[in-house]
Motif scaffolding. Structure first.
Motif, PDB file in Angstrom:
ATOM      1  N   HIS A  85       0.047  29.654  11.540  1.00 48.59           N
ATOM      2  CA  HIS A  85       0.091  28.648  10.621  1.00 48.59           C
ATOM      3  C   HIS A  85      -0.632  28.894   9.402  1.00 48.59           C
ATOM      4  CE1 HIS A  85       2.196  26.199  13.445  1.00 48.59           C
ATOM      5  NE2 HIS A  85       1.323  26.034  14.210  1.00 48.59           N
ATOM      6  N   GLU A  86      -1.955  29.622   9.639  1.00 48.58           N
ATOM      7  CA  GLU A  86      -2.856  29.984   8.947  1.00 48.58           C
ATOM      8  C   GLU A  86      -2.071  31.122   7.864  1.00 48.58           C
ATOM      9  OE1 GLU A  86      -4.656  31.447  12.694  1.00 48.58           O
ATOM     10  OE2 GLU A  86      -3.613  29.705  11.678  1.00 48.58           O
ATOM     11  N   PHE A  87      -1.588  32.040   8.676  1.00 49.88           N
ATOM     12  CA  PHE A  87      -0.904  33.158   7.719  1.00 49.88           C
ATOM     13  C   PHE A  87       0.067  32.954   6.907  1.00 49.88           C
ATOM     14  CE2 PHE A  87       2.384  36.472   7.488  1.00 49.88           C
ATOM     15  CZ  PHE A  87       1.809  37.628   7.017  1.00 49.88           C
ATOM     16  N   LYS A  88       1.098  31.684   7.321  1.00 49.70           N
ATOM     17  CA  LYS A  88       2.227  31.349   6.403  1.00 49.70           C
ATOM     18  C   LYS A  88       1.360  30.684   5.071  1.00 49.70           C
ATOM     19  CE  LYS A  88       4.278  29.250   9.833  1.00 49.70           C
ATOM     20  NZ  LYS A  88       5.438  28.523  10.686  1.00 49.70           N
ATOM     21  N   VAL A  89       0.516  30.020   5.344  1.00 49.44           N
ATOM     22  CA  VAL A  89      -0.199  29.080   4.255  1.00 49.44           C
ATOM     23  C   VAL A  89      -0.758  30.396   3.348  1.00 49.44           C
ATOM     24  CG1 VAL A  89      -2.070  27.882   3.537  1.00 49.44           C
ATOM     25  CG2 VAL A  89      -0.717  27.106   5.393  1.00 49.44           C
ATOM     26  N   TRP A  90      -1.477  31.254   3.898  1.00 48.05           N
ATOM     27  CA  TRP A  90      -2.170  32.314   2.909  1.00 48.05           C
ATOM     28  C   TRP A  90      -0.978  33.066   2.295  1.00 48.05           C
ATOM     29  CZ3 TRP A  90      -0.864  37.613   3.636  1.00 48.05           C
ATOM     30  CH2 TRP A  90      -1.677  38.458   3.045  1.00 48.05           C
ATOM     31  N   ASP A  91       0.200  33.295   2.942  1.00 47.94           N
ATOM     32  CA  ASP A  91       1.430  34.186   2.440  1.00 47.94           C
ATOM     33  C   ASP A  91       2.009  33.222   1.239  1.00 47.94           C
ATOM     34  OD1 ASP A  91       2.994  36.370   2.472  1.00 47.94           O
ATOM     35  OD2 ASP A  91       4.565  35.228   3.132  1.00 47.94           O
ATOM     36  N   ALA A  92       2.039  31.808   1.283  1.00 50.79           N
ATOM     37  CA  ALA A  92       2.422  31.130   0.245  1.00 50.79           C
ATOM     38  C   ALA A  92       1.598  31.225  -0.791  1.00 50.79           C
ATOM     39  CB  ALA A  92       2.687  29.839   0.970  1.00 50.79           C
ATOM     40  N   VAL A  93       0.245  31.116  -0.644  1.00 48.77           N
ATOM     41  CA  VAL A  93      -0.578  31.080  -1.682  1.00 48.77           C
ATOM     42  C   VAL A  93      -0.661  32.350  -2.499  1.00 48.77           C
ATOM     43  CG1 VAL A  93      -2.991  30.500  -2.334  1.00 48.77           C
ATOM     44  CG2 VAL A  93      -1.939  29.111  -0.879  1.00 48.77           C
ATOM     45  N   ARG A  94      -0.472  33.603  -1.635  1.00 45.57           N
ATOM     46  CA  ARG A  94      -0.979  34.807  -2.301  1.00 45.57           C
ATOM     47  C   ARG A  94       0.482  35.012  -3.036  1.00 45.57           C
ATOM     48  NH1 ARG A  94       1.802  39.444  -1.221  1.00 45.57           N
ATOM     49  NH2 ARG A  94       2.623  38.220   0.700  1.00 45.57           N
ATOM     50  N   LYS A  95       1.715  34.583  -2.647  1.00 47.81           N
ATOM     51  CA  LYS A  95       3.021  34.771  -3.418  1.00 47.81           C
ATOM     52  C   LYS A  95       3.043  34.245  -4.806  1.00 47.81           C
ATOM     53  CE  LYS A  95       5.921  36.240   0.600  1.00 47.81           C
ATOM     54  NZ  LYS A  95       6.920  35.881   1.272  1.00 47.81           N
ATOM     55  N   ALA A  96       2.472  32.909  -4.609  1.00 47.30           N
ATOM     56  CA  ALA A  96       2.337  31.930  -5.755  1.00 47.30           C
ATOM     57  C   ALA A  96       1.277  32.235  -6.799  1.00 47.30           C
ATOM     58  CB  ALA A  96       2.261  30.481  -5.259  1.00 47.30           C
ATOM     59  N   GLY A  97       0.226  33.007  -6.193  1.00 44.59           N
ATOM     60  CA  GLY A  97      -0.867  33.244  -6.904  1.00 44.59           C
ATOM     61  C   GLY A  97      -1.970  31.949  -7.055  1.00 44.59           C
ATOM     62  N   PHE A 119      -9.085  28.656   5.655  1.00 45.11           N
ATOM     63  CA  PHE A 119     -10.303  28.201   5.063  1.00 45.11           C
ATOM     64  C   PHE A 119     -11.568  28.773   5.808  1.00 45.11           C
ATOM     65  CE2 PHE A 119      -8.643  24.274   2.563  1.00 45.11           C
ATOM     66  CZ  PHE A 119      -9.110  25.028   1.334  1.00 45.11           C
ATOM     67  N   LYS A 120     -11.428  28.827   7.351  1.00 45.79           N
ATOM     68  CA  LYS A 120     -12.363  29.261   8.051  1.00 45.79           C
ATOM     69  C   LYS A 120     -12.430  30.955   8.114  1.00 45.79           C
ATOM     70  CE  LYS A 120     -12.459  25.408  11.358  1.00 45.79           C
ATOM     71  NZ  LYS A 120     -11.866  24.974  12.849  1.00 45.79           N
ATOM     72  N   LEU A 121     -11.276  31.484   8.155  1.00 43.16           N
ATOM     73  CA  LEU A 121     -11.001  32.906   7.933  1.00 43.16           C
ATOM     74  C   LEU A 121     -11.248  33.468   6.770  1.00 43.16           C
ATOM     75  CD1 LEU A 121      -7.933  33.135  10.232  1.00 43.16           C
ATOM     76  CD2 LEU A 121     -10.220  33.467  10.765  1.00 43.16           C
ATOM     77  N   LYS A 122     -11.675  32.777   5.670  1.00 41.39           N
ATOM     78  CA  LYS A 122     -12.043  32.999   4.277  1.00 41.39           C
ATOM     79  C   LYS A 122     -10.855  33.827   3.656  1.00 41.39           C
ATOM     80  CE  LYS A 122     -16.845  32.697   4.797  1.00 41.39           C
ATOM     81  NZ  LYS A 122     -18.120  33.613   4.914  1.00 41.39           N
ATOM     82  N   TRP A 123      -9.486  33.384   4.083  1.00 39.10           N
ATOM     83  CA  TRP A 123      -8.355  34.014   3.318  1.00 39.10           C
ATOM     84  C   TRP A 123      -8.112  33.408   2.200  1.00 39.10           C
ATOM     85  CZ3 TRP A 123      -4.390  34.377   7.922  1.00 39.10           C
ATOM     86  CH2 TRP A 123      -4.986  34.994   9.091  1.00 39.10           C
ATOM     87  N   ILE A 124      -8.505  31.867   1.973  1.00 40.04           N
ATOM     88  CA  ILE A 124      -8.044  31.340   0.604  1.00 40.04           C
ATOM     89  C   ILE A 124      -9.394  30.359   0.167  1.00 40.04           C
ATOM     90  CG2 ILE A 124      -5.587  31.035   1.099  1.00 40.04           C
ATOM     91  CD1 ILE A 124      -5.799  28.112   2.053  1.00 40.04           C
ATOM     92  N   LYS A 125      -9.085  29.861  -0.923  1.00 39.91           N
ATOM     93  CA  LYS A 125     -10.663  28.918  -1.256  1.00 39.91           C
ATOM     94  C   LYS A 125     -10.007  28.000  -2.067  1.00 39.91           C
ATOM     95  CE  LYS A 125     -12.539  31.155  -5.208  1.00 39.91           C
ATOM     96  NZ  LYS A 125     -13.857  31.594  -5.844  1.00 39.91           N
ATOM     97  N   LYS A 126     -10.713  26.876  -2.262  1.00 38.17           N
ATOM     98  CA  LYS A 126     -10.112  25.908  -3.186  1.00 38.17           C
ATOM     99  C   LYS A 126     -10.619  26.212  -4.554  1.00 38.17           C
ATOM    100  CE  LYS A 126     -10.385  20.870  -3.487  1.00 38.17           C
ATOM    101  NZ  LYS A 126     -11.029  19.463  -2.788  1.00 38.17           N
ATOM    102  N   ASP A 127      -9.790  25.968  -5.551  1.00 40.78           N
ATOM    103  CA  ASP A 127     -10.453  26.022  -6.885  1.00 40.78           C
ATOM    104  C   ASP A 127      -9.805  24.963  -7.984  1.00 40.78           C
ATOM    105  OD1 ASP A 127     -11.356  27.130  -9.392  1.00 40.78           O
ATOM    106  OD2 ASP A 127      -9.745  28.412  -9.624  1.00 40.78           O
ATOM    107  N   GLY A 128     -10.561  23.936  -7.986  1.00 41.86           N
ATOM    108  CA  GLY A 128     -10.207  22.706  -8.691  1.00 41.86           C
ATOM    109  C   GLY A 128      -9.357  21.833  -7.620  1.00 41.86           C
ATOM    110  N   SER A 130      -6.336  23.103  -6.897  1.00 43.78           N
ATOM    111  CA  SER A 130      -5.564  24.300  -6.317  1.00 43.78           C
ATOM    112  C   SER A 130      -5.988  25.019  -5.350  1.00 43.78           C
ATOM    113  CB  SER A 130      -4.855  25.057  -7.443  1.00 43.78           C
ATOM    114  OG  SER A 130      -4.282  24.078  -8.346  1.00 43.78           O
ATOM    115  N   LEU A 131      -5.160  26.066  -4.691  1.00 40.56           N
ATOM    116  CA  LEU A 131      -5.438  26.856  -3.697  1.00 40.56           C
ATOM    117  C   LEU A 131      -5.316  28.229  -4.430  1.00 40.56           C
ATOM    118  CD1 LEU A 131      -4.310  25.630  -0.127  1.00 40.56           C
ATOM    119  CD2 LEU A 131      -6.824  25.446  -1.325  1.00 40.56           C
ATOM    120  N   ILE A 132      -6.168  29.120  -4.146  1.00 36.90           N
ATOM    121  CA  ILE A 132      -5.948  30.687  -4.469  1.00 36.90           C
ATOM    122  C   ILE A 132      -6.429  31.649  -3.409  1.00 36.90           C
ATOM    123  CG2 ILE A 132      -6.581  30.016  -6.865  1.00 36.90           C
ATOM    124  CD1 ILE A 132      -9.396  31.294  -6.574  1.00 36.90           C
ATOM    125  N   PRO A 133      -5.677  32.761  -3.330  1.00 37.07           N
ATOM    126  CA  PRO A 133      -6.076  33.561  -2.190  1.00 37.07           C
ATOM    127  C   PRO A 133      -7.437  34.508  -2.534  1.00 37.07           C
ATOM    128  CG  PRO A 133      -4.375  34.603  -3.686  1.00 37.07           C
ATOM    129  CD  PRO A 133      -4.530  33.345  -4.342  1.00 37.07           C
TER     130      PRO A 133
END
Length: 540
Positions: A85-97, A119-128, A130-133
């Motif tokens: 689940h965490e990989f799919k979220v990161w992958d979607a955020v990465r592709k969207a930028g 979030f725990k694995l520090k693959w993504i973070k919250k920016d306003g 939105s989420l960014i990789p």
């Protein structure tokens, strides 16, 4: 016709050959045959039936091997196929930028789980909003672990099992396999055995060459039904009771599994914010969720009066030389509640208390009692009506929302004793516990300083478990705090020992049980219960 016993076909599912004959062929060609490898499509029941038919003729011998294997759940298999689940979220955020938190792709339950893990694995973070990789590449460890499970039906690191089961990604199942080999009467074909000697066989002489089925002189015969057996816990429980009675203790009534937070926590000077009162540690009753204010329990009072009266009748001394056991003054439960409330919130009886706003709803909540000390508290408050030396004990079931392992259960039995007297010291408590456990055959006790909200000083009690090869905690003890006793109305110079232990752990030590789940619960082997002697004779 004489009675005969010959080949009994055991068909294989999805096959047209006799499984018994297939086993004979396999054993003939191999020194040892593992049924799980040779007959993977045959059920355990079919294989066992075929092996028993051959083993009863001593044509083969076999051994049973029990094991557990790890298997994927539906969700676990989905992660193997698609990624965690965490990989799919990161992958979607990465592709969207950059992905909005309100994006529908993040609204599913699995995406919410994946977002938290990412979030725990520090693959993504919250920016306003939105989420960014945070990285361009990641290693999907969860998927790799589950891929290993899918291939090997095991885990590289067994410590991962608890977490994966909690996340419902894997489960375990018991696997039974058999190792078969040639027996002392091995034959390639199943011989026909004659079971009856008839008049015709005697007349024509065929009995001379007949292959008779051998008698089994080792058969134990029909087992008596309904005899029953004492469980080791009941045996040890009775030993504890006899020790307590011989030491002059009175048994407390413990028939109520459900009690209020007041008796279970507040009256014991346990703060309302204590972790033990959290949902993850205590079972709370939902219907009804609460009771009224603390008050007398007529049934418990009547039972305790009867027990104390019985103890007095058994005393050798003249009754007039001993103070009466009946209460001699009125017990004001409203004042007792006010004392407990004041001790918690503002401090009283020489204590500064916990100094927090006391919530009057907490003491009314109904719980499955986490310890029989709730009963001890009631009996000690009752003692305030006629303060005197007294000794009480109880042995009954308690409940805690704990993770089940080799030494912990969510439901177990607690042995508890309290001794009220003047001039008591901590050294006296240690000496009493050594004498007490010596009567159970447990010596060499170790004491470790501990913390309990309602005792100070406090000690944990340890004994050596030969099976586990280590010291295991068998009890807790201490001297009840003044904040608890003075609020009841007991005099300042009357002190109280309190000690509690599980019934299960001493039983494990005495009977050599390494896993508490083999002693109590659905995994108990009835053969172990029935096979233990009615009386255990320990060496002095």
């Amino acid at each position: 016709m004489p009675g005969t016993r010959g080949p009994v076909p055991v068909p294989v599912q999805n096959g047209d050959r006799d499984l018994t004959l297939q086993i004979l062929e396999a054993v003939d060609e191999n020194a040892s045959v593992k049924t799980s490898e040779t007959f993977p499509n045959a059920s355990q029941t079919e294989v066992k039936a075929a092996l028993d038919r051959l083993a009863s003729r001593q044509m083969i011998e076999y051994e049973t091997d029990d094991s557990e294997e790890v298997v994927l759940t539906g969700e676990g298999q989905q992660i193997v196929d698609e990624g965690s689940h965490e990989f799919k979220v990161w992958d979607a955020v990465r592709k969207a930028g950059r992905m909005s938190l309100k994006d529908q792709a993040l609204a599913t339950p699995s995406a919410k789980v994946g977002q938290g893990n990412a979030f725990k694995l520090k693959w993504i973070k919250k920016d306003g909003d939105s989420l960014i990789p945070l990285t361009d590449s990641v290693t999907d460890t969860t998927r790799e672990v589950l891929q290993y499970v899918a291939e090997h039906r095991a885990l590289q690191n067994p410590r991962d099992l608890k977490d994966l089961r909690k996340r419902t990604l894997v489960t375990t199942q018991k696997i039974i396999t058999y190792d078969a080999r040639k027996g002392p009467r091995w034959a390639r074909d199943i011989p026909v055995e004659v079971t009856d000697l008839t008049a015709d066989m005697l007349a024509d002489g065929s009995w001379k060459t007949a292959n008779f089925k051998p008698y089994n002189f080792k058969a134990l015969g029909e087992q008596s039904q309904g005899v029953g057996a004492l469980h080791p816990l009941n045996k040890v429980r009775e030993e504890f009771r006899k020790i307590f009675f011989n030491l002059g203790f009175t048994e407390m009534p413990t028939g109520r599994f459900v009690d209020t937070g007041f008796w279970n926590f507040d009256a014991l000077f346990v703060p309302q914010q204590h972790p033990a009162r959290d949902m993850q540690d205590t079972f709370y009753v939902s219907d009804p969720p609460e009771a009224g204010p603390p008050g007398p329990d007529p049934e418990a009072d009547a039972a305790l009066n009867a027990m104390e009266e019985e103890d007095r009748d058994e005393e050798d001394s003249d009754p007039p030389t001993r103070p009466t056991q009946q209460p001699t003054k009125h017990l004001d439960y409203a004042q007792y509640y006010a004392n407990v409330r004041a001790t918690h919130q503002d401090g009283a009886f020489g204590s500064i208390g916990y100094r927090y706003p006391y919530n009057d709803a907490e003491p009314r909540r109904l719980v499955l009692r986490t310890h029989t000390t709730a009963v001890s508290t009631y009996c000690l408050h009752r003692l305030a009506a006629n303060p005197r030396p007294a000794k009480y004990f109880s042995i009954d079931r308690v409940f805690r929302n704990e993770t089940v392992d080799a030494t912990h259960l969510a439901e177990f039995h607690q042995v508890e004793g309290v001794i009220a007297d003047y001039g008591l010291t901590l050294g006296g408590l240690q000496g009493f516990l050594r004498r007490f456990f010596k009567k159970m055959g447990l010596v060499g006790l170790k004491f470790k300083p501990a913390y309990n909200p309602y005792t100070e000083p406090s000690m944990e009690v340890f004994a050596y478990h030969r099976g586990l090869g280590k010291l295991v905690e068998i009890g807790n003890s201490g001297m009840f705090r003044p904040e608890m006793l003075l609020a009841m109305g007991l005099p300042e110079d009357l002190r109280v020992y309190g000690f509690g232990l599980s019934l299960e752990r001493p039983t494990m030590i005495k009977y050599g049980v390494n896993n508490i789940r083999e002693l109590l619960g659905h995994k108990v082997d009835l053969g172990f219960i029935e096979g233990n002697a009615a009386v255990r004779l320990d060496k002095a």
